[in-house]
Design a protein around this motif. Structure first.
Motif, short mmCIF file in Angstrom:
data_model
loop_
_atom_site.label_atom_id
_atom_site.label_comp_id
_atom_site.label_asym_id
_atom_site.label_seq_id
_atom_site.Cartn_x
_atom_site.Cartn_y
_atom_site.Cartn_z
N ASP A 105 0.85 -1.18 0.00
CA ASP A 105 0.00 0.00 0.00
C ASP A 105 0.89 1.24 0.00
OD1 ASP A 105 -3.01 0.33 0.14
OD2 ASP A 105 -2.39 1.85 1.56
N LEU A 106 0.66 2.11 -0.96
CA LEU A 106 1.45 3.33 -1.10
C LEU A 106 0.88 4.43 -0.22
CD1 LEU A 106 3.66 4.96 -2.63
CD2 LEU A 106 1.92 5.45 -4.37
N LYS A 107 1.76 5.09 0.55
CA LYS A 107 1.34 6.17 1.44
C LYS A 107 2.19 7.42 1.17
CE LYS A 107 -1.58 3.65 3.85
NZ LYS A 107 -3.04 3.83 3.66
N THR A 108 1.55 8.53 0.89
CA THR A 108 2.26 9.79 0.83
C THR A 108 2.32 10.38 2.24
OG1 THR A 108 0.22 11.01 0.33
CG2 THR A 108 1.51 10.22 -1.54
N THR A 109 3.44 10.98 2.59
CA THR A 109 3.65 11.41 3.96
C THR A 109 4.58 12.62 4.01
OG1 THR A 109 4.39 10.67 6.15
CG2 THR A 109 5.62 9.86 4.26
N ALA A 110 4.57 13.32 5.12
CA ALA A 110 5.47 14.45 5.30
C ALA A 110 6.89 14.00 5.62
CB ALA A 110 4.96 15.37 6.40
N SER A 111 7.02 12.82 6.26
CA SER A 111 8.34 12.36 6.69
C SER A 111 8.38 10.84 6.75
CB SER A 111 8.66 12.92 8.08
OG SER A 111 9.78 12.27 8.66
N VAL A 112 9.49 10.26 6.29
CA VAL A 112 9.67 8.81 6.38
C VAL A 112 10.63 8.45 7.52
CG1 VAL A 112 9.17 8.42 3.95
CG2 VAL A 112 11.55 8.75 4.66
N LEU A 113 10.93 9.40 8.41
CA LEU A 113 11.72 9.05 9.59
C LEU A 113 10.99 7.97 10.38
CD1 LEU A 113 12.90 12.57 10.85
CD2 LEU A 113 14.26 10.83 9.65
N TYR A 114 11.74 7.06 10.98
CA TYR A 114 11.16 5.89 11.64
C TYR A 114 10.09 6.26 12.66
CZ TYR A 114 11.18 1.11 13.50
OH TYR A 114 10.83 -0.16 13.88
N ARG A 115 10.42 7.26 13.51
CA ARG A 115 9.46 7.65 14.55
C ARG A 115 8.19 8.24 13.94
NH1 ARG A 115 13.49 11.69 14.84
NH2 ARG A 115 12.73 13.78 14.27
N ASP A 116 8.32 8.89 12.79
CA ASP A 116 7.16 9.51 12.16
C ASP A 116 6.26 8.47 11.48
OD1 ASP A 116 7.94 12.05 12.97
OD2 ASP A 116 9.17 12.37 11.19
N THR A 117 6.86 7.45 10.87
CA THR A 117 6.03 6.39 10.28
C THR A 117 5.35 5.57 11.37
OG1 THR A 117 7.93 4.89 10.10
CG2 THR A 117 7.42 6.25 8.18
N GLN A 118 6.06 5.36 12.48
CA GLN A 118 5.43 4.68 13.62
C GLN A 118 4.18 5.43 14.08
OE1 GLN A 118 8.71 4.41 16.51
NE2 GLN A 118 8.38 2.20 16.56
N TYR A 119 4.33 6.74 14.22
CA TYR A 119 3.20 7.57 14.67
C TYR A 119 2.05 7.49 13.66
CZ TYR A 119 0.39 11.69 15.65
OH TYR A 119 -0.66 12.53 15.91
N SER A 120 2.35 7.58 12.38
CA SER A 120 1.30 7.56 11.36
C SER A 120 0.54 6.23 11.37
CB SER A 120 1.90 7.80 9.97
OG SER A 120 2.42 9.11 9.86
N ILE A 121 1.26 5.13 11.52
CA ILE A 121 0.62 3.82 11.54
C ILE A 121 -0.36 3.73 12.70
CG2 ILE A 121 1.01 1.35 11.88
CD1 ILE A 121 3.74 1.77 10.44
N ALA A 122 0.06 4.21 13.87
CA ALA A 122 -0.81 4.16 15.04
C ALA A 122 -1.95 5.17 14.94
CB ALA A 122 0.02 4.41 16.31
N GLU A 123 -1.63 6.40 14.54
CA GLU A 123 -2.61 7.47 14.51
C GLU A 123 -3.73 7.23 13.50
OE1 GLU A 123 -4.61 11.09 15.21
OE2 GLU A 123 -3.22 9.89 16.42
N TYR A 124 -3.38 6.72 12.33
CA TYR A 124 -4.36 6.55 11.27
C TYR A 124 -4.90 5.12 11.14
CZ TYR A 124 -2.67 11.16 10.04
OH TYR A 124 -2.32 12.49 10.10
N GLY A 125 -4.51 4.27 12.06
CA GLY A 125 -5.06 2.92 12.09
C GLY A 125 -4.67 2.06 10.91
N TYR A 126 -3.44 2.22 10.41
CA TYR A 126 -3.03 1.45 9.25
C TYR A 126 -2.92 -0.05 9.54
CZ TYR A 126 -2.05 5.88 6.88
OH TYR A 126 -2.16 7.12 6.30
N MET A 127 -2.73 -0.42 10.82
CA MET A 127 -2.74 -1.84 11.16
C MET A 127 -4.12 -2.44 10.88
SD MET A 127 0.08 -3.14 12.02
CE MET A 127 1.71 -2.66 12.57
N GLN A 128 -5.16 -1.69 11.19
CA GLN A 128 -6.51 -2.18 10.91
C GLN A 128 -6.76 -2.29 9.41
OE1 GLN A 128 -8.41 0.66 14.15
NE2 GLN A 128 -9.98 -0.75 13.39
N GLN A 129 -6.29 -1.30 8.67
CA GLN A 129 -6.45 -1.33 7.23
C GLN A 129 -5.74 -2.55 6.63
OE1 GLN A 129 -4.36 1.76 5.10
NE2 GLN A 129 -5.79 1.69 3.38
N ALA A 130 -4.52 -2.79 7.08
CA ALA A 130 -3.76 -3.93 6.59
C ALA A 130 -4.43 -5.24 6.96
CB ALA A 130 -2.34 -3.88 7.16
N ALA A 131 -4.88 -5.35 8.21
CA ALA A 131 -5.54 -6.58 8.66
C ALA A 131 -6.81 -6.85 7.87
CB ALA A 131 -5.85 -6.48 10.15
#
Length: 307
Positions: free
Chosen positions: A184-210
């Protein structure tokens, strides 16, 4: 798995469908009974049933979604990377509108943009087109993309029936040909590790993937992994690929099960409670530990100074 060409009629059987416009995909009446995607489930978990209902097609009085630059940019890049025609839901600004060169501060251009958005189009301004070009070039130079990461079938819709009676749907950006590795392609402001971690949790991407993995398996497809392919929307347009761990996908699945139970109860009852609607009286609120400690430390310091 052979995909089914959508005929524009309500879907009556599970399957992998192609050519469903995004606006139709998000309709609750895509199937012959109520259907939901991960957006509904994620909003139930992240906020509340009331918030989820307010923004869904189930609500006949919902506000029309305000289009943002990030939404338009993301949609255009997705279409371009997929190699699909973009003019069904994206519109590049023409050189002139009624003889006026591009200038969104002028009323003629504002009216044109409003007309495009009312027709369900994402408006791509010259500056957005330039940014999109940089993002697409960066993706094309990324080693995993060059090795075929985005070589599957784009924007296929998984549609299957939940045992409780409603339909579920998921729409990964790339349907793998035979590997079972979804992307799944995601456009984002930052690909820093801490920022992608935050995005995954904040936007529920684990649920989307599941949800994608559940749908694939429900339709008898191989589902081995789910990878988020990030690309920065501003220069230098860095790219990063991150595969989600099975244990976290399981957490996403558990959250979806909780959301599915809540959704079905709300849909059947017609009641969509907010975060505090289940409490008859005012509740005590606990301040966070970091705030309490900062106050306590400041008071101790002031007392020492006074002594």
């Amino acid at each position: 798995m052979q995909s089914i060409l959508w005929d524009g009629k309500p879907i009556t059987r599970p399957g992998l469908y192609r050519n469903i416009p995004l606006a139709d995909y998000h309709r609750h009446d895509l199937c012959d009974s109520i259907s939901v995607s991960s957006s509904m489930f994620r909003n139930i978990i992240r906020k509340s049933p009331a918030h989820a209902f307010a923004n869904s097609s189930l609500n006949p009085h919902r506000d029309r979604e305000t289009q943002t630059e990030s939404m338009a940019l993301g949609r255009f890049v997705h279409k371009a990377v997929a190699g699909e025609p973009f003019d069904d839901d994206c519109m590049l600004c023409p050189p002139l509108v009624k003889g006026e060169p591009f200038n969104m501060r002028k009323k003629v251009w504002q009216d044109w943009k409003a007309d495009q958005e009312a027709a369900g189009k994402y408006v791509i301004t010259p500056s957005l087109a330039t940014r999109a070009k940089g993002m697409i070039i960066a993706l094309g130079q990324f080693p995993l993309v060059q090795q075929g990461m985005l070589g599957g079938s784009p924007e296929r819709s998984l549609v299957w029936k939940d045992p409780r009676g409603f339909w579920k749907k998921a729409r990964p950006d790339e349907m793998p040909n035979d590997s079972g590795d979804f992307v799944d392609l995601k456009t984002t402001a930052s690909v820093l590790y801490r920022d992608t971690q935050y995005s995954i949790a904040e936007y529920g991407y684990m649920q989307q993937a599941a949800m994608v993995m559940e749908g694939a398996r429900a339709l008898g497809m191989v589902a081995n992994s789910f990878t988020l392919l990030w690309v920065e929307s501003e220069k230098p347009h860095c790219v990063r690929a991150q595969t989600l761990k099975d244990e976290d996908l399981a957490r996403g699945h558990h959250l979806n099960e909780l959301a599915g139970k809540t959704f079905w109860q709300c849909y059947q009852s017609g009641e969509w409670p907010g975060p505090g609607d289940d409490r008859p009286d005012a509740e005590y609120v606990d301040m966070p530990d970091w705030w309490r400690k900062s106050v306590d430390d400041r008071v101790k310091y002031e007392l020492r100074e006074a002594a």
